[in-house]
Design a protein around this motif. Sequence first.
Motif, PDB file in Angstrom:
ATOM      1  N   UNK A 137      29.145 -13.644 -11.436  1.00 57.01           N
ATOM      2  CA  UNK A 137      28.906 -13.705 -12.871  1.00 57.01           C
ATOM      3  C   UNK A 137      30.197 -14.308 -13.353  1.00 57.01           C
ATOM      4  N   UNK A 138      31.319 -13.415 -12.393  1.00 55.59           N
ATOM      5  CA  UNK A 138      32.813 -12.935 -13.507  1.00 55.59           C
ATOM      6  C   UNK A 138      33.621 -14.577 -12.258  1.00 55.59           C
ATOM      7  N   UNK A 161      34.685 -20.964 -15.082  1.00 58.08           N
ATOM      8  CA  UNK A 161      35.287 -22.051 -16.410  1.00 58.08           C
ATOM      9  C   UNK A 161      36.523 -21.372 -17.211  1.00 58.08           C
ATOM     10  N   UNK A 162      37.108 -20.356 -16.691  1.00 58.80           N
ATOM     11  CA  UNK A 162      38.274 -20.640 -17.735  1.00 58.80           C
ATOM     12  C   UNK A 162      39.583 -21.209 -17.072  1.00 58.80           C
ATOM     13  N   UNK A 215      18.621 -16.577 -10.882  1.00 58.47           N
ATOM     14  CA  UNK A 215      18.828 -15.058 -11.691  1.00 58.47           C
ATOM     15  C   UNK A 215      20.159 -16.009 -12.291  1.00 58.47           C
ATOM     16  N   UNK A 216      21.036 -16.667 -11.547  1.00 57.16           N
ATOM     17  CA  UNK A 216      22.541 -16.732 -12.893  1.00 57.16           C
ATOM     18  C   UNK A 216      22.765 -17.842 -13.149  1.00 57.16           C
ATOM     19  N   UNK A 217      21.043 -19.047 -13.265  1.00 62.67           N
ATOM     20  CA  UNK A 217      20.822 -20.440 -13.250  1.00 62.67           C
ATOM     21  C   UNK A 217      21.699 -21.741 -13.225  1.00 62.67           C
ATOM     22  N   UNK A 218      21.357 -21.475 -12.038  1.00 64.93           N
ATOM     23  CA  UNK A 218      21.257 -22.353 -10.951  1.00 64.93           C
ATOM     24  C   UNK A 218      19.821 -23.297 -10.903  1.00 64.93           C
ATOM     25  N   UNK A 219      20.218 -24.178 -10.771  1.00 70.27           N
ATOM     26  CA  UNK A 219      18.998 -25.118 -10.408  1.00 70.27           C
ATOM     27  C   UNK A 219      19.384 -25.912  -9.488  1.00 70.27           C
ATOM     28  N   UNK A 220      17.494 -26.294  -8.723  1.00 75.97           N
ATOM     29  CA  UNK A 220      17.772 -27.402  -7.263  1.00 75.97           C
ATOM     30  C   UNK A 220      18.009 -28.698  -8.003  1.00 75.97           C
ATOM     31  N   UNK A 221      19.095 -29.213  -7.225  1.00 75.83           N
ATOM     32  CA  UNK A 221      18.708 -30.637  -7.991  1.00 75.83           C
ATOM     33  C   UNK A 221      18.961 -31.789  -6.591  1.00 75.83           C
TER      34      UNK A 221
END
Length: 161
Positions: free
Chosen positions: A99-100, A106-107, A130-136
Amino acid sequence: MMKWLSDWWGGGKAVIEPAGQRDAQRLAQLHGASFHRGWGEGEFEVMLTERNTLVHRLRLGQKIIGFAVSRIGADEAELLSIAIDAAQRGRGLSRNLLLTHLGHLAGRGARKVFLEVEENNQPARRLYEWAGFEVIGRRERYYQQPGGEQLNALLMRRDLS
């Protein structure tokens, strides 16, 4: 033992900070212990000098116990690797590190982050989901194992904006 001495040798709070050239050897050790084809010290030395590469280290006391490394291009980034010392796994440290690291991407202007993960690597997949990644997507026989077996990779993405 005195608290300051305990903190110096590895006790205390985990700290996430930018990695530097002096960390290349330890990062290579961690990578080699975590992956079949570990990156060498020279590879880390190069990455640590590249302007488009972001490397964070996870430190407990004076000992580096993990890292995350990404490469940035325009408004996209690729998470190249993340590793935690085997003795420190299962404590949620990789979540904080990831997350860090994503926040710093992003910064630096990254709006999307991509990664590849071995399809059967359940701990890594749980972390990324858990960190919001999705399989594409999926890459057939992407990872070559020591015995010649070829394993599939999943391509994952997370939007940061």
